[in-house]
Each structure stands twice: as structure tokens, then as C-alpha cells.
Scaffold this motif. Structure first.
Motif, short mmCIF file in Angstrom:
data_model
loop_
_atom_site.label_atom_id
_atom_site.label_comp_id
_atom_site.label_asym_id
_atom_site.label_seq_id
_atom_site.Cartn_x
_atom_site.Cartn_y
_atom_site.Cartn_z
N ASP A 196 5.63 -22.39 -31.36
CA ASP A 196 5.63 -21.54 -32.20
C ASP A 196 5.17 -22.21 -33.72
O ASP A 196 3.54 -20.73 -33.58
CB ASP A 196 7.36 -21.50 -33.38
CG ASP A 196 8.41 -20.52 -32.00
OD1 ASP A 196 8.03 -19.67 -30.65
OD2 ASP A 196 9.49 -20.62 -32.74
N ARG A 243 11.56 -24.49 -28.92
CA ARG A 243 10.63 -23.97 -29.03
C ARG A 243 9.59 -23.92 -29.97
O ARG A 243 8.14 -23.73 -30.71
CB ARG A 243 11.07 -22.66 -29.58
CG ARG A 243 11.13 -21.41 -28.66
CD ARG A 243 10.80 -20.65 -27.43
NE ARG A 243 9.63 -19.81 -28.35
CZ ARG A 243 7.92 -20.10 -28.52
NH1 ARG A 243 7.77 -20.88 -26.51
NH2 ARG A 243 7.63 -19.38 -28.27
N GLN A 281 1.30 -19.95 -34.15
CA GLN A 281 0.87 -19.27 -36.09
C GLN A 281 -0.16 -19.40 -36.14
O GLN A 281 -0.25 -19.32 -37.57
CB GLN A 281 2.32 -19.75 -36.46
CG GLN A 281 4.14 -19.13 -36.21
CD GLN A 281 4.98 -19.61 -37.37
OE1 GLN A 281 4.92 -19.75 -38.60
NE2 GLN A 281 6.08 -19.80 -36.53
#
Lengths: 192, 192
Positions: free
Chosen positions: A164, A160, A168
Motif C-alpha cells: 500500500d 498489505r 502511494q
């Protein structure tokens, strides 16, 4: 990055569906010429970001980070791993859990070397769950520095961390993204 | 090496009569251009030795060792200070006591990367009592490799490591030798 991909195909050992061993050129033995190519490629990708400092973690991040910093003409700082909390005013510190080694380390950077005036490029050898990168980002934040980007030699695209960070809004540049590891089968790379 | 000596004079912090802190360019922050100069200088001194591999210890030895190996056109191997889960059998191992940190570490090198056919150049950032260097030499011996020489960035000339190794007949090339440290006073270098 073609030279890196070939090297991983030729010398990478797939130990399990999550572990790729690249001890022959990155994590134990180091191929210096490949490190130069890696550094040049990171520098090319981040050359317009106004980077003032490259930050990495000991030990396997050091060689690619130094070559990147050389090309960008800035210093490099390597975060040190510590077993326990070191209480001191001028240290930035974060906790990093390693899923591979199943231990928590504290990583530490001196406040002398990352400051609020720095625009930082974070470099690391691997990105999987993103724990180490989160620790480095915490330190950049503690220092009041800004983050110019993240450069990864090998990203495990099936974990991940990279997704991730991109969600962001961070710029993550991985020179090779491995999408599937299965012992005895060819490594699947993401087309980049 | 003049550039190194100047850097030590300008940025080295004398913390006690035995501790010289060079965190701004070697042990925490790294000056990549200085590392290139250091690597070129080691390569120049050892270019006729037929070196096939540079071996160092994580973490501060990595940058000077990689630059040396780049110039000598050979791979570099860094000994790890503890067993990593991804290193398996066929390990060479030695115990190293650090007088500075007052702890013993095991240093480990995979048998895949140092073999009986290798002629090894050992590189490290500091030489004081010579404990780390003895550990590396034990590993070279275990591998059945031969030792082509020892390259040290900063030798503490007032401690026994360098003198002992030279008395035993080893070629030790130190780019700076510090003969006296005293807080608040200029660092005394050996004329080389």
C-alpha cells in the motif's frame, strides 16, 4: 540484509502463518551489534535524503532508530503509546490499531521535537498491515514536516502495509521481507 | 559525567521540586551521541565485573542500555511493562509502582533471556524512590542470576532509592546526581 536474514532464520520462531517471534534479538532481548549493522544500512540507504530527524514508536523501534540516527548524525524521537486521548495544544496524536494485540493505542509526539522544518525518516521494527506507520505519518503531517522515507527491519510481505505504502509513492526500505510463514517449515524470504 | 551534566543544565526543565523533565535528549527525543558517551561511561565503570547481560525497562532505559551492552559486548534485555501476546510461559514478573504516574505496572522478563548463569548489569534512565530498580532486582533474583551492579543516568539524590540501595551494599553508579530541584533556580548537582 544478509546478517539480518540469517539471524531470522536461526532464531525466529514461526508461531502461526502471521506471527514471527524475534524476541531473542529485536523485541525483548536486543543484539546491539546487529542494531549497529541495521542502523548503518538504513543510514546508507537514506544518506542522500537530507533527513533531519528519525522518528519511531516505543519500544522495539528505539534500538534500530537510535543506531540509524547516530549514523545520520540527527536526533531521534520516539512516539509514546497512550491508552487514551491526551488533549493538549502542543501534542500531535494518532490512533493505531494493533492486529497482533487487538487493542487501539494513541501515539503521541510533542510538537517541540517534530516541526515543519523537519524532513523525517520513520523507522519501525515490523511492517505488517501498516497501522503503526499510518499513525506516524499522520503525526508527521500534523507537524507540517515532510517525509523522507520509511525504514523497516522486517516486513511481512504477505500483508498489505508495504505494498500500500509503495503504491502511494512512498519510499519504503525493508531490510528483510518475509513472504510466507508456516509453522514447522522454513521461512520464505523475498529476494531483494 | 560532565557532558551529561551540561546537557541537563542546558535542556532540563524543572517542573516541580521532584520533577525534572529531560524530554529533549533522553525521555522522548534522544541524543544518540550522548547515548554513546553514556554507554561508554557505564561500560568503563563496570568493565571488570564480568557482566554477561544488561537488563533495563522499556522505554527510556533502552537507548542507554543498548549503548552500554554494545560496548560491553553482551546482549541487552528490556523488561516489558505488560504481558505481550507473543511472550509465553516461563516468565519472571514483578510489580512496580510509579510515584510519578501513580499507577502500578507489572514488568515482565522471559526466562529464556535471563538465566542463573547471568551476571546482570541493571541500567535505567532515572532513579528516584527505587521502585523500578526493586522490580528489576526481583526479576534477577527469580531468574537465579547474580547482580553485578546498577547504572543510572540521572539519580534524584533527594529521594531514597539510591541511598537505600547503597546501604544494602549494592554498587550503584549514577552518571549525574541531582540534589535539589526548585523551579526557576539552577539545578543543584552533587559533586562526584
Amino acid at each position: 540484509m544478509e546478517a539480518l536474514r540469517k539471524k531470522i532464520e536461526q532464531e525466529g520462531e514461526v508461531l502461526s502463518e502471521t506471527v514471527l517471534k524475534v524476541d531473542s534479538f529485536l523485541n525483548h532481548q536486543i543484539d546491539p551489534k546487529l542494531m549497529v549493522e541495521i542502523g548503518n544500512e538504513f543510514a546508507r540507504r537514506f544518506k542522500d535524503e537530507g533527513i533531519t530527524k528519525v522518528v519511531t514508536i516505543e519500544s522495539s523501534g528505539i534500538a534500530p532508530a537510535v543506531m540509524t540516527a547516530l549514523k545520520l548524525n540527527v536526533p531521534v524521537v520516539f512516539a509514546r503509546k497512550r491508552k487514551s486521548l491526551t488533549l493538549s495544544d502542543d501534542l500531535y496524536e494518532a490512533e493505531v490499531y494493533s492486529f497482533t494485540k487487538k487493542v487501539s493505542n494513541h501515539i503521541v509526539v510533542s510538537g517541540n521535537f517534530v516541526t515543519k522544518d523537519d524532513h523525517v525518516l520513520l523507522i519501525d521494527d515490523f511492517l505488517a498491515n501498516g497501522q503503526a506507520m499510518k499513525g506516524l505519518m499522520t503525526i508527521v503531517q500534523q507537524a507540517g514536516a515532510s517525509l523522507g522515507g520509511i525504514g523497516i527491519v522486517i516486513e511481512k510481505g504477505f500483508q498489505r502495509g508495504g505494498a500500500d505504502l509503495r503504491e502511494q509513492g512512498y519510499r519504503v526500505e525493508s531490510l528483510a521481507i518475509v513472504d510466507r510463514l508456516s509453522p514447522g517449515e522454513p521461512i520464505e524470504f523475498r529476494n531483494q
